[in-house]
Design an enzyme around this catalytic site. Structure first.
Site, mmCIF file in Angstrom:
data_model
loop_
_atom_site.group_PDB
_atom_site.id
_atom_site.type_symbol
_atom_site.label_atom_id
_atom_site.label_comp_id
_atom_site.label_asym_id
_atom_site.label_seq_id
_atom_site.Cartn_x
_atom_site.Cartn_y
_atom_site.Cartn_z
ATOM 1 N N ASP A 166 -1.467 -9.914 8.812
ATOM 2 C CA ASP A 166 -1.131 -9.276 6.765
ATOM 3 C C ASP A 166 0.143 -8.339 7.137
ATOM 4 O OD1 ASP A 166 -1.297 -7.936 4.408
ATOM 5 O OD2 ASP A 166 -3.759 -7.860 4.829
ATOM 6 N N HIS B 283 3.269 -11.987 -5.856
ATOM 7 C CA HIS B 283 1.929 -12.673 -5.075
ATOM 8 C C HIS B 283 1.777 -13.582 -5.202
ATOM 9 C CE1 HIS B 283 -1.180 -11.297 -2.575
ATOM 10 N NE2 HIS B 283 -0.406 -9.881 -1.707
ATOM 11 N N ARG C 30 0.585 -1.385 -0.183
ATOM 12 C CA ARG C 30 0.267 0.027 -0.075
ATOM 13 C C ARG C 30 0.740 1.354 -0.582
ATOM 14 N NH1 ARG C 30 -2.552 -3.495 2.727
ATOM 15 N NH2 ARG C 30 -5.020 -4.468 2.050
ATOM 16 N N GLU D 4 5.949 -12.247 0.072
ATOM 17 C CA GLU D 4 5.752 -11.070 -0.470
ATOM 18 C C GLU D 4 7.661 -10.693 0.304
ATOM 19 O OE1 GLU D 4 2.501 -8.516 -0.968
ATOM 20 O OE2 GLU D 4 1.491 -10.875 0.693
ATOM 21 N N HIS E 242 -0.617 -2.660 -4.858
ATOM 22 C CA HIS E 242 -0.237 -3.305 -5.356
ATOM 23 C C HIS E 242 -0.247 -3.138 -6.875
ATOM 24 C CE1 HIS E 242 0.111 -6.141 -2.456
ATOM 25 N NE2 HIS E 242 -0.790 -6.752 -2.680
HETATM 26 C C1 GLA Z 1 -1.284 -8.162 0.206
HETATM 27 C C2 GLA Z 1 -2.206 -7.155 1.283
HETATM 28 C C3 GLA Z 1 -3.851 -7.753 1.626
HETATM 29 C C4 GLA Z 1 -4.354 -8.249 -0.487
HETATM 30 C C5 GLA Z 1 -3.551 -9.044 -0.825
HETATM 31 C C6 GLA Z 1 -4.625 -9.741 -1.848
HETATM 32 O O1 GLA Z 1 -0.635 -9.364 0.373
HETATM 33 O O2 GLA Z 1 -1.422 -6.645 2.029
HETATM 34 O O3 GLA Z 1 -3.941 -6.920 2.631
HETATM 35 O O4 GLA Z 1 -4.338 -7.057 -0.464
HETATM 36 O O5 GLA Z 1 -2.622 -8.303 -0.659
HETATM 37 O O6 GLA Z 1 -5.996 -9.694 -1.330
#
Ligand code: GLA
Length: 374
Positions: A273, A201, A105, A339, A130
């Site tokens: 996350d 991803h 983000r 990632e 992304h």
């Molecule tokens: C990343 C983001 C998550 C989500 C995924 C895709 O890993 O950090 O919040 O958006 O991608 O769904």
């Protein structure tokens, strides 16, 4: 004599029409499509140990990855679809994809560089995620297969595409090595100062895609710190110690062991996350970042990178709506992503490692997933 020639001709013609059957049971022809004048395809990489990986140049996506368990049985361990159309129409846009220009983000889709303000698409309100509305994950890349085990993808992203400055020339190499590694090498150059953070991803489930959740996977993260976030999943700027929190994976532990603890950070992420700050020795370039072990199948995955961070996301947004390969449903937490990356929202955090790429410089990033059994 004539009849013999006819039979021979018919046999040869039928033979050449017969499609290669992949171990993953995917039909490459289901990925052949012309989009915007460019040809999408499916490429298959193999190694001498029988591992098979397929990649489409639509979004540089790893579509399937057939990896053996302890008894040698191959299973497809990445989530995805068996048809290109399903990728194009999916609610989950990032299965297996190459992510760019900016992985994760950017707060409110805006940042300043050299005193100029740039505005990006807000595709994950209130943020840009992304790479924006049409990131690298939905581009048709130019592709060249080099032998059995390597695919080279290239893309030219025009100046100001998705609001990012600079014409960017990007190359990604996917290599399936005989040491059972999926190695991903990224390089890029720009015509103007810009920001860049490329990653992949892939959603892994070491039981096999669609075979239950990943809460029993034993995770180790080589990270004493992580970057806590606000309610919009934007880093606060702090690098907090993991000690004494559910974010401590410095000793291997099941993903699900603490995932439902009632902490603010886990509530914000609806689970994990978060970006972890990788431990690096001085001058250490590529180092081990993470490992995941599935005690049931014995599959073991190690992750190596030169990046300073890794996003650990565990499919908290999957809700069973996605029906993937072999008609299997992808439920809540049925996969995990690791990632390798620079930290989220770095363009707005001068205290984080820089993501600025200048003309004349070469961006270079590596991510390696190594597979074995225990
Ligand atoms: C990343 C983001 C998550 C989500 C995924 C895709 O890993 O950090 O919040 O958006 O991608 O769904």
């Amino acid at each position: 004599m004539r009849i013999f020639t006819l039979i021979l001709l018919v046999t040869l013609t039928l033979g050449s029409c017969k499609e290669r059957i992949l171990k993953s049971a995917i039909l490459p022809s289901d990925f052949h499509q012309t989009i915007g004048g460019k040809q999408a395809k499916l490429f298959t990489l193999t190694n001498k140990n029988g591992i098979e990986m397929s990649v489409t140049n639509y979004g540089g996506r790893i579509v399937s990855l057939m990896v053996p368990d302890r008894s040698g049985r191959l299973e497809d361990i990445v989530l995805g679809y068996d048809k290109l159309d399903d990728y194009i129409n999916s609610n989950e846009q990032y299965f297996g994809a190459a992510i760019g220009r900016y992985g994760n983000r950017i707060a409110k889709g805006s940042f300043k560089l050299d005193n100029l303000q740039y505005n990006l698409a807000i595709n994950n309100p209130p943020n840009s995620l992304h790479g924006g509305a049409k990131g690298f994950s939905s581009k048709i890349w130019d592709a060249t297969q080099n032998g059995e085990n390597e695919l080279e993808l290239t893309l030219v992203s025009p100046d100001m595409e998705e609001g990012y400055p600079g014409e960017l020339k990007v190359m990604i190499i996917y290599r399936l090595t005989d040491k059972n590694e999926v190695a991903i090498f990224y390089s890029a150059s720009t015509s103007k100062s810009t920001v860049l953070n490329l990653t992949n991803h892939s959603y892994f489930n070491l039981h096999g895609a669609g075979n239950g959740d990943i809460l029993d996977h034993i995770l180790w993260l080589n990270a004493n710190k992580y970057t806590p976030v606000d309610a919009n999943l934007i880093p606060t700027g702090n690098l907090d110690p993991v000690t004494g929190t559910p974010f401590d994976f410095t000793t291997p532990i099941a993903v699900g062991a603490r995932i439902n603890d009632n902490t603010e950070q886990l509530n914000f992420g609806k689970g994990y996350d978060h970006n972890f700050v990788l431990n690096k020795k001085e001058d250490e370039k590529v180092s081990m970042a993470a490992s995941v072990y599935d005690p049931i199948s014995g599959r073991f995955m190690e992750v190596f990178t030169n990046e300073p961070g890794i996003q650990f996301y565990c499919g908290n947004f999957l809700k069973g709506k996605e029906v993937g390969k072999k008609h299997k449903q992808y439920n809540f937490r049925s996969a995990l992503c690791l990632e390798t990356q620079h930290f989220p929202d770095s363009p707005n955090h001068s205290e984080f490692p820089s993501v600025v790429l200048k003309p004349g410089e070469i961006y270079s990033s590596a991510c390696l997933y190594r597979f074995s059994v225990k």
